[in-house]
Design a protein around this motif. Structure first.
Motif, PDB file in Angstrom:
ATOM      1  N   MET A   1       0.840  -1.188   0.000  1.00  0.00           N
ATOM      2  CA  MET A   1       0.000   0.000   0.000  1.00  0.00           C
ATOM      3  C   MET A   1       0.880   1.245   0.000  1.00  0.00           C
ATOM      4  SD  MET A   1      -3.347  -0.473   2.444  1.00  0.00           S
ATOM      5  CE  MET A   1      -2.536  -1.069   3.899  1.00  0.00           C
ATOM      6  N   PRO A   2       0.366   2.302  -0.556  1.00  0.00           N
ATOM      7  CA  PRO A   2       1.124   3.554  -0.537  1.00  0.00           C
ATOM      8  C   PRO A   2       1.241   4.104   0.883  1.00  0.00           C
ATOM      9  CG  PRO A   2      -0.724   3.679  -2.085  1.00  0.00           C
ATOM     10  CD  PRO A   2      -0.874   2.413  -1.298  1.00  0.00           C
ATOM     11  N   LYS A   3       2.341   4.778   1.116  1.00  0.00           N
ATOM     12  CA  LYS A   3       2.563   5.463   2.385  1.00  0.00           C
ATOM     13  C   LYS A   3       2.486   6.964   2.123  1.00  0.00           C
ATOM     14  CE  LYS A   3       5.372   1.755   4.236  1.00  0.00           C
ATOM     15  NZ  LYS A   3       5.070   0.841   3.164  1.00  0.00           N
ATOM     16  N   TYR A   4       1.880   7.663   3.071  1.00  0.00           N
ATOM     17  CA  TYR A   4       1.680   9.101   2.932  1.00  0.00           C
ATOM     18  C   TYR A   4       2.284   9.834   4.119  1.00  0.00           C
ATOM     19  CZ  TYR A   4      -1.658   8.046  -0.762  1.00  0.00           C
ATOM     20  OH  TYR A   4      -2.240   7.598  -1.916  1.00  0.00           O
ATOM     21  N   LEU A   5       2.930  10.944   3.813  1.00  0.00           N
ATOM     22  CA  LEU A   5       3.440  11.851   4.825  1.00  0.00           C
ATOM     23  C   LEU A   5       2.414  12.955   5.030  1.00  0.00           C
ATOM     24  CD1 LEU A   5       5.697  13.086   6.628  1.00  0.00           C
ATOM     25  CD2 LEU A   5       6.498  14.265   4.566  1.00  0.00           C
ATOM     26  N   ILE A   6       1.937  13.065   6.247  1.00  0.00           N
ATOM     27  CA  ILE A   6       1.038  14.141   6.643  1.00  0.00           C
ATOM     28  C   ILE A   6       1.857  15.016   7.582  1.00  0.00           C
ATOM     29  CG2 ILE A   6      -1.105  14.703   7.850  1.00  0.00           C
ATOM     30  CD1 ILE A   6      -2.066  11.817   7.052  1.00  0.00           C
ATOM     31  N   SER A   7       2.010  16.294   7.267  1.00  0.00           N
ATOM     32  CA  SER A   7       2.899  17.134   8.074  1.00  0.00           C
ATOM     33  C   SER A   7       2.388  18.561   8.146  1.00  0.00           C
ATOM     34  CB  SER A   7       4.319  17.123   7.492  1.00  0.00           C
ATOM     35  OG  SER A   7       4.331  17.702   6.201  1.00  0.00           O
ATOM     36  N   PHE A   8       2.970  19.287   9.090  1.00  0.00           N
ATOM     37  CA  PHE A   8       2.664  20.713   9.201  1.00  0.00           C
ATOM     38  C   PHE A   8       3.945  21.468   9.489  1.00  0.00           C
ATOM     39  CE2 PHE A   8       1.866  18.891  13.385  1.00  0.00           C
ATOM     40  CZ  PHE A   8       2.521  19.748  14.253  1.00  0.00           C
ATOM     41  N   GLU A   9       3.927  22.750   9.180  1.00  0.00           N
ATOM     42  CA  GLU A   9       5.108  23.598   9.321  1.00  0.00           C
ATOM     43  C   GLU A   9       5.348  23.983  10.769  1.00  0.00           C
ATOM     44  OE1 GLU A   9       4.612  27.074   6.934  1.00  0.00           O
ATOM     45  OE2 GLU A   9       4.178  25.925   5.131  1.00  0.00           O
ATOM     46  N   CYS A 108      -4.422  22.924  13.033  1.00  0.00           N
ATOM     47  CA  CYS A 108      -3.666  23.564  11.946  1.00  0.00           C
ATOM     48  C   CYS A 108      -3.749  22.708  10.680  1.00  0.00           C
ATOM     49  CB  CYS A 108      -2.206  23.799  12.341  1.00  0.00           C
ATOM     50  SG  CYS A 108      -1.259  22.315  12.709  1.00  0.00           S
ATOM     51  N   ALA A 109      -3.593  23.362   9.539  1.00  0.00           N
ATOM     52  CA  ALA A 109      -3.654  22.694   8.247  1.00  0.00           C
ATOM     53  C   ALA A 109      -2.520  21.675   8.104  1.00  0.00           C
ATOM     54  CB  ALA A 109      -3.578  23.729   7.123  1.00  0.00           C
ATOM     55  N   GLN A 110      -2.761  20.654   7.296  1.00  0.00           N
ATOM     56  CA  GLN A 110      -1.794  19.578   7.082  1.00  0.00           C
ATOM     57  C   GLN A 110      -1.447  19.464   5.599  1.00  0.00           C
ATOM     58  OE1 GLN A 110      -0.641  17.659   9.879  1.00  0.00           O
ATOM     59  NE2 GLN A 110      -1.709  19.339  10.891  1.00  0.00           N
ATOM     60  N   ASP A 111      -0.203  19.146   5.334  1.00  0.00           N
ATOM     61  CA  ASP A 111       0.285  18.901   3.981  1.00  0.00           C
ATOM     62  C   ASP A 111       0.298  17.389   3.791  1.00  0.00           C
ATOM     63  OD1 ASP A 111       1.730  19.990   1.551  1.00  0.00           O
ATOM     64  OD2 ASP A 111       3.221  18.558   2.284  1.00  0.00           O
ATOM     65  N   VAL A 112      -0.203  16.899   2.657  1.00  0.00           N
ATOM     66  CA  VAL A 112      -0.266  15.459   2.401  1.00  0.00           C
ATOM     67  C   VAL A 112       0.533  15.146   1.144  1.00  0.00           C
ATOM     68  CG1 VAL A 112      -1.785  13.499   1.946  1.00  0.00           C
ATOM     69  CG2 VAL A 112      -2.554  15.353   3.446  1.00  0.00           C
ATOM     70  N   ARG A 113       1.475  14.203   1.289  1.00  0.00           N
ATOM     71  CA  ARG A 113       2.304  13.796   0.141  1.00  0.00           C
ATOM     72  C   ARG A 113       2.500  12.291   0.173  1.00  0.00           C
ATOM     73  NH1 ARG A 113       5.871  18.533  -1.451  1.00  0.00           N
ATOM     74  NH2 ARG A 113       5.048  20.221  -0.192  1.00  0.00           N
ATOM     75  N   MET A 114       2.493  11.685  -1.023  1.00  0.00           N
ATOM     76  CA  MET A 114       2.694  10.246  -1.124  1.00  0.00           C
ATOM     77  C   MET A 114       4.178   9.947  -1.333  1.00  0.00           C
ATOM     78  SD  MET A 114       0.832   7.469  -3.611  1.00  0.00           S
ATOM     79  CE  MET A 114       1.893   7.609  -5.048  1.00  0.00           C
TER      80      MET A 114
END
Length: 122
Positions: A1-9, A108-114
């Protein structure tokens, strides 16, 4: 399965009053437990930038291809990461659902990247 990075500044949570942080922590830990119980949590954590305590300091550094170490973030980076939440889920839509839960908990908002799939990587 794909892995996703969820992050914030770094600084994304600066708007939260100090008295609200205990509840933010409880809410964030609840999302972490939910993801762990669902079997999708790979890793999560906040980045320490405590410059007062050398044991907690995680000030950014760049290590060049020649091994030269330079204190500070990579020159082209605009933001520093404040926290990360890595999940292993089947779809982008599911990653976005987890990001929405993290965003609500952390206020706070989150950035999502695969992450790229690399079968050679361990």
């Amino acid at each position: 399965m794909p892995k996703y990075l969820i992050s914030f500044e770094k600084g994304a949570m600066d708007h939260i009053p100090a008295e609200d942080f205990p509840q933010v922590g409880k809410d964030a830990h609840a999302v972490c437990r939910e993801a762990k119980d669902a079997g999708v949590l790979i890793f999560t954590g906040g980045i320490s930038y405590d410059t007062e305590d050398p044991l907690l300091a995680a000030n950014p550094a760049v290590v060049g291809t020649d091994g030269l170490i330079t204190d500070g973030p990579y020159p082209e980076s605009k933001e520093l990461i404040g926290g990360v939440f890595v999940v292993d889920v089947p779809t982008r839509e599911e990653a976005l659902q987890w990001a929405a839960k993290v965003a609500a908990a952390c206020r706070c908002a989150q950035d999502v990247r695969m992450f790229m799939d690399d079968p050679e990587a361990v």
